[in-house]
Write an enzyme that holds these catalytic residues in place. Structure first.
Site: not given
Length: 472
Positions: A81, A157, A181
């Protein structure tokens, strides 16, 4: 070689590479080919370095040929990520404010541990700017799309990581969870996921972490046993992490053998404050009924928290965002391209969130945990829907009973404030074929109990949450 990462587990890949029936370079080449073939439609990746990945994989094959044990995740392709460092890649945080920074020279603690366990980093995955919202779209890279329906959001996210997993581009990825997230994108992409207890996975390193009192990092995969296998390689203390917890006494992945239903769980459809879409709620309630059929006593609890903690959570997030972006307010080339919602959050924090207000949010975190302590005297675990609304179109809010609601994810962030371990499992599907997640929350540091219930529900529900997109 043709390998469908939507159907092949992390454990199987690592076993075959370790036994040398499959080469790490072969597996990495397959991941790169799938990214090349499919990611133009999904938008999960923001950067890929195929040459470096193939060289890293070839070095693993050489070590294996020499008789070396390269780790429990041997040859597993890994996506990282874009909120954390992977050596050789720029960490953009999904923001123009960071896009011009030089590439990282070292891995984050999580990525470092995954590489040491045998993973091969193939690239970085998309995130909303600073990971601040549950829809993965930003000015730099555009949207990430949900492989179940390309017009729908992948959540956020960690939406880039979740979409990459759901589409079968890679078998393993990293995520982080400061308000849902990991859980939100796992739920809307049909994955099982875990937000570990704060301090389980290191947040340390040379720079202070972004949301230190809220966010935890962790591996993401399609199935919870693969998540647990990766967690075994990364949980444990780090001297640079102020929240660091001791290493667990036993393997988390081995704890998922011999599962038994818990004696009693609490089921709270709304936590006491949320509006939840009727179809989402029906899917989750049916999954809870299946748990009851196994012999678990289900204690329905109308109210866990007396009020929605969103204002206190936003006060904390706003201060963290202010810290990251306030120095860019006078640069029109940057500030004019920051997500307008994030700009509004930063300006609100700058004008309204005093030190006393921030402290009161910490006080509310304490009170929320006290409510959970009382609840866990009556039941070992808490289950709720993971998200309150239906998965939205890209760039739009989710809907609750057909009405757009910006806070369609109002069931997750309270458990970041309490630092509780919290997981999600696919409970079923809405009429339009989109996955629905059921959230599992445990007492302080009871990560294994959460993992065990998620695994039991995976086994019991016996769903096949694999989108048709990305078929080999």
């Amino acid at each position: 070689m043709t390998m469908d990462f939507r159907r092949t587990t992390v454990a199987d890949i690592a076993a075959q590479v370790s036994e040398r029936t499959l080469g790490a370079r072969e597996v990495t080449a397959e991941a790169l080919e799938r990214i090349e073939r499919y990611d133009g439609d999904v938008g999960a990746f923001v950067a890929v370095d195929g040459d470096a990945a193939l060289a890293e994989a070839a070095a693993l094959d050489e070590r294996l040929a020499a008789g070396e044990d390269v780790g429990p995740l041997a040859g597993v392709p890994l996506a990282v990520k874009d909120l954390e460092d992977a050596a050789g890649f720029v960490t953009t945080h999904g923001s123009v404010a960071y896009a011009g920074h030089p590439p990282a020279t070292a891995d984050s603690a999580l990525v470092e541990r995954l590489r040491a366990a045998g993973c091969v980093v193939v690239g970085k995955t998309n995130t909303p700017e600073l990971g601040w919202k549950p829809d993965t779209v930003n000015e730099l890279f555009g949207p990430t799309r949900n492989p179940w329906a390309l017009d729908r959001s992948a959540g956020g996210s960690s939406g880039g990581s979740a979409a990459a997993l759901a589409a079968g581009l890679v078998p393993l990825a990293t995520g982080s969870d400061g308000g849902g997230s990991i859980r939100i994108p796992s739920a809307v992409n049909g994955l099982s996921g875990l937000k570990p207890s704060l301090g389980r996975v290191p947040l340390g390193g040379p720079e202070p972490p972004g949301w230190p009192l809220l966010s935890t990092r962790g591996p993401m995969a399609r199935q919870i046993r693969d998540v647990a296998l990766a967690l075994d390689a990364v949980v444990g203390p780090d001297a640079t992490d102020l929240s660091s917890l001791p290493i667990p006494d036993a393997s988390w992945s081995r704890s998922l053998a011999g599962l038994n239903p818990p004696r009693r769980v609490a089921w709270s459809p709304t936590l006491g404050y949320a509006r939840v879409d009727a179809e989402v709620l029906a899917v989750c309630r049916a999954a809870v009924d299946r748990l009851a059929d196994l012999g678990t006593e289900v204690l329905e609890v109308d109210t866990v928290f007396s009020v929605d903690p969103v204002d206190d959570w936003l006060a904390m997030v706003g201060v963290y965002a202010l810290r990251e972006l306030d120095g860019h307010r006078d640069d029109p080339d940057v500030w004019g391209r920051v997500d307008p919602g994030l700009v509004a959050l930063v300006e609100w924090a700058r004008s309204s969130v005093t030190a006393a207000r921030f402290a009161s949010a910490l006080d509310e975190s304490h009170r929320l945990n006290l409510a959970l302590v009382e609840l866990f005297h009556r039941a070992s675990l808490l289950v709720t829907p993971t998200v309150a609304g239906q998965t939205p179109p890209v760039g739009e809010p989710g809907t609750i009973d057909g009405v757009a609601d910006a806070n369609w994810v109002q069931l997750t962030y309270g458990f970041n404030m309490t630092r509780s371990p919290a997981g999600t499992v696919c409970a079923g599907f809405t009429a339009d074929g989109m996955p629905v997640g059921l959230q599992v929350i445990g007492p302080q540091h009871a990560d294994v109990a959460v993992l065990r219930l998620v695994a039991l529900l995976e086994d019991t529900l016996a769903l096949d949450p694999v989108p048709p997109f990305g078929a080999a």
